[in-house]
Design an enzyme around this catalytic site. Sequence first.
Site, PDB file in Angstrom:
ATOM      1  N   ASP A 290       0.835  -1.198   0.000  1.00 13.73           N
ATOM      2  CA  ASP A 290       0.000   0.000   0.000  1.00 13.73           C
ATOM      3  C   ASP A 290       0.869   1.246   0.000  1.00 13.73           C
ATOM      4  O   ASP A 290       1.763   1.393   0.837  1.00 13.73           O
ATOM      5  CB  ASP A 290      -0.899  -0.003   1.237  1.00 13.73           C
ATOM      6  CG  ASP A 290      -1.804   1.210   1.284  1.00 13.73           C
ATOM      7  OD1 ASP A 290      -2.925   1.129   0.754  1.00 13.73           O
ATOM      8  OD2 ASP A 290      -1.381   2.248   1.850  1.00 13.73           O
ATOM      9  N   TYR A 295       2.583   9.920   0.050  1.00 14.03           N
ATOM     10  CA  TYR A 295       3.716   9.306   0.740  1.00 14.03           C
ATOM     11  C   TYR A 295       5.043   9.650   0.060  1.00 14.03           C
ATOM     12  O   TYR A 295       6.105   9.496   0.651  1.00 14.03           O
ATOM     13  CB  TYR A 295       3.577   7.783   0.792  1.00 14.03           C
ATOM     14  CG  TYR A 295       2.333   7.278   1.468  1.00 14.03           C
ATOM     15  CD1 TYR A 295       1.507   8.125   2.215  1.00 14.03           C
ATOM     16  CD2 TYR A 295       1.973   5.942   1.376  1.00 14.03           C
ATOM     17  CE1 TYR A 295       0.364   7.645   2.822  1.00 14.03           C
ATOM     18  CE2 TYR A 295       0.832   5.452   1.988  1.00 14.03           C
ATOM     19  CZ  TYR A 295       0.023   6.316   2.708  1.00 14.03           C
ATOM     20  OH  TYR A 295      -1.107   5.840   3.306  1.00 14.03           O
ATOM     21  N   LYS A 320      -3.131   5.868  -3.896  1.00 14.12           N
ATOM     22  CA  LYS A 320      -4.257   6.756  -3.625  1.00 14.12           C
ATOM     23  C   LYS A 320      -4.045   8.110  -4.287  1.00 14.12           C
ATOM     24  O   LYS A 320      -2.909   8.594  -4.392  1.00 14.12           O
ATOM     25  CB  LYS A 320      -4.419   6.964  -2.112  1.00 14.12           C
ATOM     26  CG  LYS A 320      -4.447   5.685  -1.297  1.00 14.12           C
ATOM     27  CD  LYS A 320      -4.513   5.991   0.186  1.00 14.12           C
ATOM     28  CE  LYS A 320      -4.181   4.766   1.013  1.00 14.12           C
ATOM     29  NZ  LYS A 320      -2.759   4.392   0.923  1.00 14.12           N
ATOM     30  N   HIS A 351      -8.075   9.325  -1.368  1.00 16.06           N
ATOM     31  CA  HIS A 351      -7.413   9.318  -0.060  1.00 16.06           C
ATOM     32  C   HIS A 351      -8.357   9.701   1.080  1.00 16.06           C
ATOM     33  O   HIS A 351      -8.302   9.124   2.163  1.00 16.06           O
ATOM     34  CB  HIS A 351      -6.214  10.262  -0.083  1.00 16.06           C
ATOM     35  CG  HIS A 351      -5.125   9.869   0.846  1.00 16.06           C
ATOM     36  ND1 HIS A 351      -3.815   9.740   0.467  1.00 16.06           N
ATOM     37  CD2 HIS A 351      -5.136   9.557   2.164  1.00 16.06           C
ATOM     38  CE1 HIS A 351      -3.073   9.377   1.500  1.00 16.06           C
ATOM     39  NE2 HIS A 351      -3.857   9.273   2.550  1.00 16.06           N
TER      40      HIS A 351
END
Length: 512
Positions: A290, A295, A320, A351
């Site tokens: 994931d 990120y 996402k 998200h």
Amino acid sequence: MKHFIALTLILCMISMMTACSSERAESTSDSEISNVSVTESQSETEEEEDGTEADISEEAEDEPADSDSISSGSKILVAWFSCTGTTEQIAGWIAEETGADSYEIVPEDPYTEEDLAYYTGGRADQEQADSSARPAISGSVENIEQYDVIFLGYPIWHGQAPRIISTFLESYDFSEFDVTIIPFCTSHSSGIGSSAEDLHDLCADTVTWMEGQRFSGDATESDVAEWVESLELPESEVRNVGEFDFETKTVLLNSGYEMPIMGLGTYSLTDEECAVSIAALLEAGGRLIDTAYMYGNEAAVGQAIRDSNVPREEIFVITKLYPTQYDNAAEAIDEALERMGLDYIDMILLHHPGDGDVEAYLALEQAVADGKVHSIGLSNWYVEELEEFLPQVNITPALVQNEIHPYYQENDVIPYIQSLGIVVQGWYPLGGRGHTAELLGDETISAIAEAHGVSSAQVILRWNLQKGVVVIPGSSDPEHIRENLDLFGFELTDEEMEQINALDRNEKHDWY
């Protein structure tokens, strides 16, 4: 159907056949049969950084799944043509008994009441009198070669199968694969004999043709079950959507794809940490990763996948879109593919709710239709948000990812989401950064861990799995990553599950 002398029987048949047009007007989605896709004119230290974040045909792919089960490796198909609903009911009972896929043979030019009136020289009379007649079918069975057994159902018209059944059989090259065809018919008096023989003659010699069965209009479900049982067919492999398979360690999504039920969250992992962590995951047998645009490590995830010796199709990748990308979601999807260097992304989530989220989700739906993305879903959506959001989209999310851990259990939200045929995934399964040590040191959890000879982290993750929640704990420690995958050598008792359930504080550790 044999010619009847008695006027009352003729009138009975006319009444039965003329009911077809009203039946055809009803939506097939009202049936309880699940139709197959058709093609038309789918570690116990604070170093453990759990969670991922702190902040069938082209037309079929555009539609949300409307069934609670999807065949996984199914070998049996029930194909049927029905006019009054009698054959449809028998087909449904066969599908339920065998766990088969079901396909309705629908004429491209629907029959009208006039077409079906017996002995009037109408369309049905003309077709049945002409052995070469082949009424066109709307759609076709996708990947028919996957089936070992095909039940073929039809009513009897003038002693024979409707000519559309001949169209169906001649639409496929059954000589290309091994298949057994089992005919069944519905009629007042005519047997299946000559109708089945004539259909058999249309098939390649390689087809195994079994003796068929006639059912009257008053046949019961037990009659059908008894017949099916007498055939001694192998059981069809069918899995329910959302069902966890602890042997394969996967769950079936409503999109038809299987997803691992435990994996690795990459929130807060730098590029180098991310690469090392993914390598450790894949080496230990983990296959779920994931990530997210926010990120900042999508490129590292893609590179780690390409550098591994694991075939791409075995790895399930989730990323996402962040709300800042919603205005240009289609472009953001392409950029994610480019950053990761992948031909497709297994799943993309929104998200969290934000302006333009519906439009962004519609862009995800288009990406599914284009083959860029296999499954789509949402992150940080709860009951109220889902109730408002879902009526505005076409494809039911395959997954909703929320914060879930023993101190924040969402026991009202999880069942609601699952009742919609949506899989639940938990981020922060071990409490989240700054809270992990407290959760892993909880006396109740530690005592259960000691009783099973496992770690507190393993107990918490197993608790999630037994609640039907997919887990993606994050870690940069290869030993912890291996430990977080080792969840199948023990099982929590009902009492232990209740003890952990009693720890709920409704204590959310992030703002989503």
